[in-house]
Design a protein around this motif. Sequence first.
Motif, mmCIF file in Angstrom:
data_model
loop_
_atom_site.group_PDB
_atom_site.id
_atom_site.type_symbol
_atom_site.label_atom_id
_atom_site.label_comp_id
_atom_site.label_asym_id
_atom_site.label_seq_id
_atom_site.Cartn_x
_atom_site.Cartn_y
_atom_site.Cartn_z
ATOM 1 N N MET A 1 -3.316 -11.966 -3.839
ATOM 2 C CA MET A 1 -4.084 -10.938 -3.496
ATOM 3 C C MET A 1 -5.088 -11.325 -2.614
ATOM 4 S SD MET A 1 -4.567 -8.365 -6.619
ATOM 5 C CE MET A 1 -2.906 -7.599 -7.519
ATOM 6 N N LYS A 2 -5.524 -10.595 -1.531
ATOM 7 C CA LYS A 2 -6.527 -11.098 -0.569
ATOM 8 C C LYS A 2 -7.536 -9.923 -0.662
ATOM 9 C CE LYS A 2 -3.682 -13.918 2.172
ATOM 10 N NZ LYS A 2 -3.757 -14.971 1.703
ATOM 11 N N LEU A 3 -8.705 -10.376 -0.996
ATOM 12 C CA LEU A 3 -9.903 -9.243 -0.828
ATOM 13 C C LEU A 3 -10.128 -8.561 0.398
ATOM 14 C CD1 LEU A 3 -12.231 -8.299 -2.549
ATOM 15 C CD2 LEU A 3 -13.659 -10.175 -1.964
ATOM 16 N N PRO A 4 -10.146 -9.118 1.454
ATOM 17 C CA PRO A 4 -10.127 -8.344 2.910
ATOM 18 C C PRO A 4 -9.176 -7.279 2.846
ATOM 19 C CG PRO A 4 -10.282 -10.638 3.365
ATOM 20 C CD PRO A 4 -9.932 -10.764 1.802
ATOM 21 N N ILE A 5 -7.928 -7.521 2.576
ATOM 22 C CA ILE A 5 -6.826 -6.666 2.585
ATOM 23 C C ILE A 5 -7.111 -5.465 1.538
ATOM 24 C CG2 ILE A 5 -4.419 -6.226 2.372
ATOM 25 C CD1 ILE A 5 -3.784 -9.001 3.380
ATOM 26 N N GLU A 47 3.800 -9.567 -2.272
ATOM 27 C CA GLU A 47 2.252 -9.688 -1.750
ATOM 28 C C GLU A 47 1.670 -8.514 -1.174
ATOM 29 O OE1 GLU A 47 -1.530 -11.646 -1.405
ATOM 30 O OE2 GLU A 47 0.270 -12.434 -2.439
ATOM 31 N N LEU A 48 2.210 -7.874 -0.495
ATOM 32 C CA LEU A 48 1.860 -6.359 0.062
ATOM 33 C C LEU A 48 2.003 -5.430 -1.124
ATOM 34 C CD1 LEU A 48 3.977 -6.046 3.412
ATOM 35 C CD2 LEU A 48 1.455 -6.494 3.177
ATOM 36 N N ILE A 49 2.684 -5.178 -1.844
ATOM 37 C CA ILE A 49 2.932 -4.443 -3.103
ATOM 38 C C ILE A 49 1.590 -4.630 -4.013
ATOM 39 C CG2 ILE A 49 4.087 -3.684 -5.158
ATOM 40 C CD1 ILE A 49 6.669 -4.342 -3.687
ATOM 41 N N SER A 50 1.271 -5.874 -4.153
ATOM 42 C CA SER A 50 0.081 -6.512 -5.276
ATOM 43 C C SER A 50 -1.242 -6.110 -4.300
ATOM 44 C CB SER A 50 0.215 -7.932 -5.410
ATOM 45 O OG SER A 50 1.278 -8.257 -5.848
ATOM 46 N N ASN A 51 -1.227 -6.226 -3.194
ATOM 47 C CA ASN A 51 -2.452 -5.751 -2.687
ATOM 48 C C ASN A 51 -2.670 -4.175 -2.499
ATOM 49 O OD1 ASN A 51 -3.863 -8.206 -1.691
ATOM 50 N ND2 ASN A 51 -1.941 -8.370 -0.268
ATOM 51 N N LEU A 52 -1.568 -3.737 -2.288
ATOM 52 C CA LEU A 52 -1.622 -2.017 -2.607
ATOM 53 C C LEU A 52 -1.996 -1.465 -3.789
ATOM 54 C CD1 LEU A 52 1.585 -1.470 -0.091
ATOM 55 C CD2 LEU A 52 -0.749 -0.510 0.282
ATOM 56 N N TYR A 53 -1.387 -2.160 -5.056
ATOM 57 C CA TYR A 53 -1.626 -1.708 -6.469
ATOM 58 C C TYR A 53 -3.278 -2.074 -6.731
ATOM 59 C CZ TYR A 53 2.575 -0.350 -8.300
ATOM 60 O OH TYR A 53 3.985 0.171 -8.448
ATOM 61 N N GLY A 54 -3.705 -3.308 -6.261
ATOM 62 C CA GLY A 54 -5.072 -3.579 -6.250
ATOM 63 C C GLY A 54 -6.316 -2.512 -5.601
ATOM 64 N N ALA A 55 -5.768 -2.287 -4.452
ATOM 65 C CA ALA A 55 -6.449 -1.164 -3.821
ATOM 66 C C ALA A 55 -6.725 0.111 -4.543
ATOM 67 C CB ALA A 55 -6.152 -1.165 -2.249
ATOM 68 N N LEU A 56 -5.556 0.467 -5.076
ATOM 69 C CA LEU A 56 -5.632 1.642 -6.165
ATOM 70 C C LEU A 56 -6.562 1.484 -7.125
ATOM 71 C CD1 LEU A 56 -1.844 2.800 -5.766
ATOM 72 C CD2 LEU A 56 -3.747 3.855 -4.736
ATOM 73 N N GLU A 57 -6.452 0.116 -7.732
ATOM 74 C CA GLU A 57 -7.182 0.069 -9.048
ATOM 75 C C GLU A 57 -8.701 0.102 -8.558
ATOM 76 O OE1 GLU A 57 -7.862 -0.723 -12.838
ATOM 77 O OE2 GLU A 57 -6.082 -0.232 -11.753
ATOM 78 N N VAL A 58 -9.167 -0.510 -7.555
ATOM 79 C CA VAL A 58 -10.366 -0.611 -7.094
ATOM 80 C C VAL A 58 -10.992 0.886 -6.599
ATOM 81 C CG1 VAL A 58 -11.932 -1.428 -5.179
ATOM 82 C CG2 VAL A 58 -10.432 -3.001 -6.288
#
Length: 85
Positions: A1-5, A47-58
């Motif tokens: 996961m990448k914080l900027p993304i 990786e893309l899916i993880s970042n998308l889920y991360g954004a939803l969580e944030v």
Amino acid sequence: MKLPIIRHLTQFIEDNDQDYLVETIEVLESLTEVPSLSDEELDVLGELISNLYGALEVHKMIRQGTDKKEALNSFMKRVLGSIDK
């Protein structure tokens, strides 16, 4: 996961709607079922899916009243904490 993304995607949700990310996740998850994909391609999709889920969580944390910066930092700490275990 990448914080900027994740930060960028969180801003996208604020500017638009989280349904766009939910639908994107559904499409990307469907693509992972293509049998001819290489391991590298699956890694990129993951990786893309993880970042998308991360954004939803944030975004969920922000809706619950957490400051945006604090929500991002808290989420990344949780992620890094789970990796360290």
